[in-house]
Design a protein around this motif. Structure first.
Motif, PDB file in Angstrom:
ATOM      1  N   ILE A  29      11.491  77.471 -20.409  1.00 45.36           N
ATOM      2  CA  ILE A  29      10.265  78.263 -20.321  1.00 45.36           C
ATOM      3  C   ILE A  29       9.978  78.481 -18.845  1.00 45.36           C
ATOM      4  CG2 ILE A  29       7.809  78.330 -20.860  1.00 45.36           C
ATOM      5  CD1 ILE A  29       8.465  76.549 -23.288  1.00 45.36           C
ATOM      6  N   GLY A  30      10.095  79.719 -18.432  1.00 45.46           N
ATOM      7  CA  GLY A  30       9.929  80.084 -17.024  1.00 45.46           C
ATOM      8  C   GLY A  30      11.283  80.294 -16.379  1.00 45.46           C
ATOM      9  N   GLN A  62      22.927  72.348 -25.255  1.00 40.01           N
ATOM     10  CA  GLN A  62      23.213  73.724 -25.640  1.00 40.01           C
ATOM     11  C   GLN A  62      22.029  74.575 -25.193  1.00 40.01           C
ATOM     12  OE1 GLN A  62      23.316  74.417 -29.845  1.00 40.01           O
ATOM     13  NE2 GLN A  62      23.812  76.574 -29.616  1.00 40.01           N
ATOM     14  N   LEU A  63      22.275  75.515 -24.318  1.00 41.14           N
ATOM     15  CA  LEU A  63      21.227  76.407 -23.839  1.00 41.14           C
ATOM     16  C   LEU A  63      21.001  77.472 -24.906  1.00 41.14           C
ATOM     17  CD1 LEU A  63      19.310  77.244 -21.591  1.00 41.14           C
ATOM     18  CD2 LEU A  63      21.205  78.490 -20.534  1.00 41.14           C
ATOM     19  N   VAL A  64      19.868  77.407 -25.586  1.00 42.28           N
ATOM     20  CA  VAL A  64      19.629  78.300 -26.720  1.00 42.28           C
ATOM     21  C   VAL A  64      18.764  79.498 -26.375  1.00 42.28           C
ATOM     22  CG1 VAL A  64      19.983  76.493 -28.439  1.00 42.28           C
ATOM     23  CG2 VAL A  64      17.679  76.938 -27.578  1.00 42.28           C
ATOM     24  N   GLY A  65      18.133  79.507 -25.190  1.00 44.64           N
ATOM     25  CA  GLY A  65      17.329  80.660 -24.820  1.00 44.64           C
ATOM     26  C   GLY A  65      16.447  80.398 -23.624  1.00 44.64           C
ATOM     27  N   GLY A  66      15.750  81.460 -23.232  1.00 43.33           N
ATOM     28  CA  GLY A  66      14.813  81.380 -22.117  1.00 43.33           C
ATOM     29  C   GLY A  66      13.574  82.197 -22.418  1.00 43.33           C
ATOM     30  N   VAL A  67      12.476  81.827 -21.790  1.00 46.89           N
ATOM     31  CA  VAL A  67      11.198  82.511 -21.992  1.00 46.89           C
ATOM     32  C   VAL A  67      10.612  82.891 -20.634  1.00 46.89           C
ATOM     33  CG1 VAL A  67       8.860  82.317 -22.927  1.00 46.89           C
ATOM     34  CG2 VAL A  67      10.750  81.130 -24.070  1.00 46.89           C
ATOM     35  N   ASP A  68      10.233  84.152 -20.495  1.00 50.70           N
ATOM     36  CA  ASP A  68       9.542  84.611 -19.295  1.00 50.70           C
ATOM     37  C   ASP A  68       8.841  85.920 -19.634  1.00 50.70           C
ATOM     38  OD1 ASP A  68       9.891  83.770 -16.115  1.00 50.70           O
ATOM     39  OD2 ASP A  68       9.157  85.813 -16.444  1.00 50.70           O
ATOM     40  N   ASN A  69       7.719  86.182 -19.002  1.00 48.25           N
ATOM     41  CA  ASN A  69       7.001  87.423 -19.287  1.00 48.25           C
ATOM     42  C   ASN A  69       7.522  88.614 -18.493  1.00 48.25           C
ATOM     43  OD1 ASN A  69       5.997  86.676 -16.825  1.00 48.25           O
ATOM     44  ND2 ASN A  69       3.844  86.785 -17.394  1.00 48.25           N
ATOM     45  N   GLU A  70       8.460  88.400 -17.575  1.00 48.08           N
ATOM     46  CA  GLU A  70       9.044  89.497 -16.800  1.00 48.08           C
ATOM     47  C   GLU A  70      10.376  89.935 -17.405  1.00 48.08           C
ATOM     48  OE1 GLU A  70       9.149  89.152 -12.547  1.00 48.08           O
ATOM     49  OE2 GLU A  70       7.352  87.889 -12.544  1.00 48.08           O
ATOM     50  N   ASN A  71      10.440  91.204 -17.765  1.00 45.37           N
ATOM     51  CA  ASN A  71      11.621  91.753 -18.412  1.00 45.37           C
ATOM     52  C   ASN A  71      12.881  91.615 -17.552  1.00 45.37           C
ATOM     53  OD1 ASN A  71      12.867  93.135 -20.630  1.00 45.37           O
ATOM     54  ND2 ASN A  71      12.952  94.948 -19.335  1.00 45.37           N
ATOM     55  N   ALA A  72      12.780  91.846 -16.242  1.00 49.01           N
ATOM     56  CA  ALA A  72      13.950  91.782 -15.354  1.00 49.01           C
ATOM     57  C   ALA A  72      14.564  90.378 -15.352  1.00 49.01           C
ATOM     58  CB  ALA A  72      13.563  92.189 -13.940  1.00 49.01           C
ATOM     59  N   LEU A  75      16.422  89.838 -18.672  1.00 53.86           N
ATOM     60  CA  LEU A  75      17.711  90.547 -18.707  1.00 53.86           C
ATOM     61  C   LEU A  75      18.774  89.826 -17.883  1.00 53.86           C
ATOM     62  CD1 LEU A  75      16.527  94.260 -18.471  1.00 53.86           C
ATOM     63  CD2 LEU A  75      17.460  93.075 -20.469  1.00 53.86           C
ATOM     64  N   GLN A  76      18.398  89.347 -16.696  1.00 55.55           N
ATOM     65  CA  GLN A  76      19.339  88.573 -15.868  1.00 55.55           C
ATOM     66  C   GLN A  76      19.830  87.346 -16.625  1.00 55.55           C
ATOM     67  OE1 GLN A  76      17.151  87.618 -12.249  1.00 55.55           O
ATOM     68  NE2 GLN A  76      18.800  88.552 -11.070  1.00 55.55           N
ATOM     69  N   PHE A  77      18.896  86.634 -17.229  1.00 61.07           N
ATOM     70  CA  PHE A  77      19.225  85.420 -17.968  1.00 61.07           C
ATOM     71  C   PHE A  77      20.191  85.724 -19.114  1.00 61.07           C
ATOM     72  CE2 PHE A  77      18.369  82.602 -21.556  1.00 61.07           C
ATOM     73  CZ  PHE A  77      18.559  81.363 -20.973  1.00 61.07           C
ATOM     74  N   GLU A  78      19.891  86.747 -19.891  1.00 65.43           N
ATOM     75  CA  GLU A  78      20.744  87.105 -21.031  1.00 65.43           C
ATOM     76  C   GLU A  78      22.149  87.478 -20.581  1.00 65.43           C
ATOM     77  OE1 GLU A  78      18.702  90.203 -23.132  1.00 65.43           O
ATOM     78  OE2 GLU A  78      17.186  88.814 -23.932  1.00 65.43           O
ATOM     79  N   ASP A  87       9.634  86.999 -24.508  1.00 67.83           N
ATOM     80  CA  ASP A  87       8.523  87.205 -23.582  1.00 67.83           C
ATOM     81  C   ASP A  87       7.382  86.218 -23.795  1.00 67.83           C
ATOM     82  OD1 ASP A  87       7.500  88.222 -25.932  1.00 67.83           O
ATOM     83  OD2 ASP A  87       7.010  90.191 -25.113  1.00 67.83           O
ATOM     84  N   SER A  88       7.434  85.431 -24.855  1.00 63.29           N
ATOM     85  CA  SER A  88       6.431  84.380 -25.089  1.00 63.29           C
ATOM     86  C   SER A  88       7.013  83.343 -26.046  1.00 63.29           C
ATOM     87  CB  SER A  88       5.138  84.973 -25.660  1.00 63.29           C
ATOM     88  OG  SER A  88       5.303  85.304 -27.018  1.00 63.29           O
ATOM     89  N   VAL A  89       6.305  82.247 -26.183  1.00 64.65           N
ATOM     90  CA  VAL A  89       6.745  81.197 -27.107  1.00 64.65           C
ATOM     91  C   VAL A  89       6.159  81.381 -28.491  1.00 64.65           C
ATOM     92  CG1 VAL A  89       7.230  79.471 -25.347  1.00 64.65           C
ATOM     93  CG2 VAL A  89       4.932  79.642 -26.296  1.00 64.65           C
TER      94      VAL A  89
END
Length: 90
Positions: A29-30, A62-72, A75-78, A87-89
């Protein structure tokens, strides 16, 4: 339940001693500097600088995902980690 930070410390200090039947699923998260951004400015082949690279490279996680309110940032993370982002939990 053991806190994730304690598990991570145990893995770093005794990586061969920690045996898990299946990886611990990790959601970041973040996705700011310590979440992932330092990965793009430093050579992380030598050591991990961010939560994302540490979880992604360690066999007990196992990295299952990330959360951030900034689209950019999402996208980098993905693109880098081939994991979904949100964009939220909620």
């Amino acid at each position: 339940m053991t806190p994730v930070c304690l598990i991570l410390i145990q893995c770093i200090e005794q990586p061969l001693a920690l045996k898990v039947s299946k990886p611990h699923r990790s959601l970041i998260i973040g996705l700011g500097r310590i979440g992932q951004e330092l990965d793009y400015s430093l050579d992380n082949r030598l050591f991990q600088q961010t939560h994302a690279s540490a979880y992604h490279s360690h066999p007990a996680f196992q990295l299952v995902g990330g959360v951030d309110n900034e689209n950019a940032k999402r996208l980098q993370f993905e693109q880098k980690y081939s994991a979904p982002s949100f964009d939220s939990v909620d």
